[in-house]
Write an enzyme that holds these catalytic residues in place. Structure first.
Site, PDB file in Angstrom:
ATOM      1  N   ASP B 202       0.826  -1.219   0.000  1.00 30.67           N
ATOM      2  CA  ASP B 202       0.000   0.000   0.000  1.00 30.67           C
ATOM      3  C   ASP B 202       0.860   1.269   0.000  1.00 30.67           C
ATOM      4  O   ASP B 202       0.344   2.376   0.033  1.00 30.67           O
ATOM      5  CB  ASP B 202      -0.940  -0.022   1.219  1.00 30.67           C
ATOM      6  N   SER B 225      -6.865   6.013  -0.521  1.00 30.70           N
ATOM      7  CA  SER B 225      -7.067   4.699  -1.126  1.00 30.70           C
ATOM      8  C   SER B 225      -8.529   4.321  -0.944  1.00 30.70           C
ATOM      9  O   SER B 225      -9.060   4.405   0.157  1.00 30.70           O
ATOM     10  CB  SER B 225      -6.196   3.640  -0.434  1.00 30.70           C
ATOM     11  N   GLN B 275      -5.470  -1.324  -7.022  1.00 31.57           N
ATOM     12  CA  GLN B 275      -6.000  -0.305  -6.110  1.00 31.57           C
ATOM     13  C   GLN B 275      -6.668   0.816  -6.888  1.00 31.57           C
ATOM     14  O   GLN B 275      -6.121   1.290  -7.882  1.00 31.57           O
ATOM     15  CB  GLN B 275      -4.888   0.296  -5.254  1.00 31.57           C
TER      16      GLN B 275
END
Lengths: 301, 301
Positions: B202, B225, B275
């Site tokens: 991430d 995100s 993502q």
């Protein structure tokens, strides 16, 4: 508009049992299949989730296939409103048959906003009108006619750019390109368009993982979709020509992983898709029973 | 082994409150951040799910970020054992703070099997040892030293191949390549390795969507995100050099969509990542309050 198309569109017309509980019918007649098609469950679950969201349209869904669906009874969809925000809403949906979860979906909804834009370019491919129909391919390849008949049972007009998965030798690159469109009018509702896109996005995709390895995946492999994911980027009519580009990134441990893109005929990237698939060799597992209803086989050792 | 690394590894040591309820601590001291890092929640949720699975290791996770996490209190993880099969198990996890869901994860676990293998090739890139450290980059670029200090607070050794997102002009292609590795020994447990990989996956990724558009994403954009997905393909030690290749496929409607791959130094494709990110222009929204705790801003109109 074909009967097979009408039957598919009818699948999106869910019965509301309670505020957050829905019941989806099964296709009858010529559209009936020995097991429930994954794209149907995903599309119905997405419709159920969408029916509980007041503002915004779905921009992504993530789902797992848990058990093979029973095509002889309806499917119940239970929606959990896990979050309602100002510009985003999130839903979880469990699809249930015989008291068990057969499918789990989470989806996110977004109110329209402006923002920066960029996108991957569309590959340079022949126009759909210049490519043969599946009926024309079946006439030229009588050996594979039954497999093309299988495709013809779907409510979609498909024009293969790469060789269809049934007309190939072993050892191809794990890539497929084709034009497709729903073969009837889905209507102006963006929710119905995105549910139908979801339905169609589960077609052909899974075979991509097999292309380097076997000559006819249906005969030599036990396959199942493990998950299915769609990100909706731009408004699109799935009943207009859509370029579907698919690539298997990897295979190992009896699983393959595919990523895919959908482009409008004008070149807009309208959706991205991801799917992991199970791919078990049948030949090397003579003790393995491959049932129509069986998602899973025996484990090693 | 650095203190920041030890503090991160400690985050994976969850307290079991009940059979399927876990509590995750927050990082203290130098690792503290103004809001909870998404990778931390994803890694802790994956650890919680893994603690309820007896056979098999995680092969994929899909997650949504629902609300900004509060770094001043622990996070509670509730696990739902939605399916236990013979070779696959599926779990759902909700992360809760202040009585509300802040994060939702679904993950699938697979017992080891054999199968066909193929994969995307690793791109040809310089070796990590031939690339500058972030400390070396900060010394050469004092203007961006604070941003590299931010990276240095992470428990990861990063060697950028493309320019770091803080050293660039507007208009770059939306692509990033870097080598990374956890800067301490994660141990031999494949669960801990995959949780730490999830944590690290991430990082940096979200900035990829901004590269064609702005000079410093942290100053000019409100970003978050929206979801995070990982597919684990092959055994891998994330404390050994890992090539992370990221690409933003599209941006529109205040959202960008990234796909990414992780390769081992020997060229094995070990994980795929996806993502979607929120990317709102701050400059054009003077009425928009960008709070540390605020995931969402006002909607248009």
């Amino acid at each position: 508009m074909s009967r097979r198309f009408e039957a598919t569109l009818d699948l999106l017309d869910l019965e509301r049992i309670e505020v957050d509980i829905f019941r989806g019918r099964q296709p009858g007649g010529e559209a009936a299949r020995p097991r429930v098609f994954g794209g149907q469950v995903a599309a119905q679950a997405l419709m159920a989730a969408s029916c509980t969201v007041e503002a915004g349209v779905v921009h992504s869904l993530h789902s797992y296939f848990l058990r093979a669906g029973d095509p002889t009874i309806p499917i119940v969809y239970e929606v959990d409103r896990i979050r309602d925000g100002r510009s985003f809403a999130t839903r979880r949906v469990v699809a249930i048959q015989h008291g068990e979860a057969i499918f789990n979906l989470q989806a996110s909804f977004h109110v329209d906003e402006d923002g920066y834009t960029h996108q991957d370019p569309m590959p340079d491919v022949p126009a759909p009108e210049d490519l043969p129909t599946t009926a024309e391919l079946a006439a030229v390849h009588p050996d594979a006619a039954a497999r093309f008949g299988f495709i013809d049972a779907w409510p979609v007009d498909m024009r293969f750019i790469t060789d269809p998965p049934y007309l190939r030798s072993v050892g191809r690159a794990p890539e497929q390109l084709l034009w497709l469109r729903a073969d009837g009018d889905v209507g102006d509702d963006p929710v119905a368009q995105r549910c139908m896109l979801t339905f169609i996005s589960d077609m052909i995709l899974l075979s991509t993982q097999t292309l380097p390895h076997v000559g006819d995946s249906s005969a030599e492999l036990m396959m199942a979709s493990l998950d299915h994911l769609v990100w909706f980027h731009r408004p699109h009519r799935i009943d207009e020509w859509t370029l579907y580009t698919m690539r298997s990134r990897t295979a190992q441990g009896a699983r393959g992983f595919m990523t895919a893109s959908m482009f409008s005929q004008s070149g807009a990237l309208v959706a991205s898709v991801a799917q992991e698939g199970l791919m078990r060799t049948v030949a090397t597992r003579p003790d393995h029973h491959v049932g129509e209803r069986e998602l899973e086989g025996r484990t090693r050792g």
